[in-house]
Design a protein around this motif. Structure first.
Motif, mmCIF file in Angstrom:
data_model
loop_
_atom_site.group_PDB
_atom_site.id
_atom_site.type_symbol
_atom_site.label_atom_id
_atom_site.label_comp_id
_atom_site.label_asym_id
_atom_site.label_seq_id
_atom_site.Cartn_x
_atom_site.Cartn_y
_atom_site.Cartn_z
ATOM 1 N N PHE A 49 0.570 -0.922 -0.013
ATOM 2 C CA PHE A 49 0.176 -0.275 -0.442
ATOM 3 C C PHE A 49 0.579 1.205 0.137
ATOM 4 N N SER A 50 1.323 1.324 0.704
ATOM 5 C CA SER A 50 2.961 2.527 1.523
ATOM 6 C C SER A 50 3.807 2.989 -0.156
ATOM 7 N N THR A 51 4.065 1.040 -1.484
ATOM 8 C CA THR A 51 4.405 1.526 -1.940
ATOM 9 C C THR A 51 3.863 1.924 -3.395
ATOM 10 N N ALA A 52 2.330 1.931 -3.329
ATOM 11 C CA ALA A 52 1.200 2.147 -3.760
ATOM 12 C C ALA A 52 0.996 3.917 -3.815
ATOM 13 N N CYS A 53 0.875 4.334 -2.831
ATOM 14 C CA CYS A 53 1.406 5.650 -2.613
ATOM 15 C C CYS A 53 2.102 6.472 -3.076
ATOM 16 N N MET B 130 2.941 9.209 -6.027
ATOM 17 C CA MET B 130 3.296 11.111 -6.298
ATOM 18 C C MET B 130 4.405 10.900 -7.228
ATOM 19 N N LEU B 131 4.681 9.889 -7.532
ATOM 20 C CA LEU B 131 5.204 9.906 -9.122
ATOM 21 C C LEU B 131 4.312 10.412 -10.277
ATOM 22 N N GLY B 132 3.605 10.424 -10.181
ATOM 23 C CA GLY B 132 2.736 10.167 -11.753
ATOM 24 C C GLY B 132 2.043 9.445 -11.847
ATOM 25 N N ALA B 133 2.862 7.338 -11.362
ATOM 26 C CA ALA B 133 2.251 6.502 -11.903
ATOM 27 C C ALA B 133 1.072 6.122 -11.276
#
Lengths: 123, 172
Positions: free
Chosen positions: B38-42, B46-49
């Motif tokens: 989940f935090s990786t998804a966040c 933030m990287l626009g992906a």
């Protein structure tokens, strides 16, 4: 007002904060409010009112795994449909034929699983 | 502000992934893995992906975790001597960890120049708009072959799962 870029995610952040706070507060208030008199019978796992039997660590049949695996494959397939649906009107028939091919290949997999009886539930 | 969020999510990701490998109970490890995903998804958001973030939540935090839980439920974890099994490969793990650490150090030493580098996706994203739209346009025009190949790989996965489960059931 239309938010642009990353600031459009502020509502998502607010939702996350509120839902997290609700979950945390419910547990916290419950812990502060309720009387606490634990004893052995109360702490034992509830199993439809009868005495718990055996262990919670029970092995399940591998059939569940097939369902999970098939779900995963078709989940990934569905994911490819999202960007396709967005750009479908810009690319046109070419994209449509591509996606039909993609789905036919995966349908072969579904038919195979069906024919092999992986979708029937036997005991 | 954006640095604060990056710090927060990456800290959560690092701590959660540490908990995954340090967890005593295997189900706890899986739950911490959900936090990591989940935090990786966040971070992806933030990287626009955004599309990648959606995949991360739907496929990884959803389907893959279910697969992990089923895999744990299939074997008798209680009787497995997990510690003895893992400690056998300690030397290999140390070596691999060192290699990954060296790689991360190299990236760090290059002062994150890759963050400024604009791939074809980033350039198109500025032109065409949404992240999912750019992926769609590129995937269904320039990258047809990998896309159709993905269906073959998925087909192999389906057939593999069916074959493995059916033969295992017939043996049992």
């Amino acid at each position: 007002m239309l938010l642009s870029g990353l600031s459009s995610y502020i509502p998502v952040l607010v939702f996350m904060a509120i839902s997290g706070a609700i979950g945390f507060l419910m547990l916290l208030i419950g812990r502060l409010w309720r009387p606490s008199h634990p004893y052995k019978e109360k702490l034992s796992p509830y199993e439809c009112g009868i005495e718990p039997e055996g262990d919670a660590w029970e092995r399940v049949i591998p059939r569940y795994y097939v369902y999970a695996m098939l779900f995963l494959a078709f989940d990934v397939e569905a994911l490819f449909l999202f960007p396709w649906a967005i750009v479908f009107d810009k690319i046109g028939w070419f994209a449509f034929i591509e996606m039909v091919l993609f789905i036919i290949v995966l349908l072969i997999g579904l038919v195979y699983a069906w024919a092999k009886g992986a979708l029937d539930w036997r005991y | 502000m954006i640095h604060l969020f990056f710090l927060m999510f990456s800290l959560i990701a690092v701590i959660a992934s540490w908990r995954v490998v340090a967890a005593k109970h295997i189900i706890h490890a899986v739950l911490w893995l959900v936090v990591t995903f989940f935090s990786t998804a966040c971070l992806f958001v933030m990287l626009g992906a955004e599309f990648l973030a959606a995949i991360q939540i739907l496929v990884y935090a959803g389907a893959i975790i279910i697969l992990y839980v089923f895999a744990i439920m299939l074997v008798n974890v209680k009787d497995l001597d997990i510690k003895a099994h893992f400690h056998k490969h300690r030397r290999l793990a140390k070596l691999l960890g060192l290699v990954i650490f060296a790689e991360l150090g190299l990236v760090f030493l290059q002062r994150f120049t890759f963050l400024q580098a604009k791939g074809p996706l980033a350039v198109q994203q500025a032109e065409w708009g949404g992240n999912s739209e750019v992926i769609g346009r590129l995937l269904y025009t320039d990258y047809i072959l990998p896309f159709e190949l993905a269906s073959i790989i998925l087909l192999v996965a389906i057939i593999g799962a069916v074959v493995l489960a059916i033969t295992q059931e017939k043996r049992a």
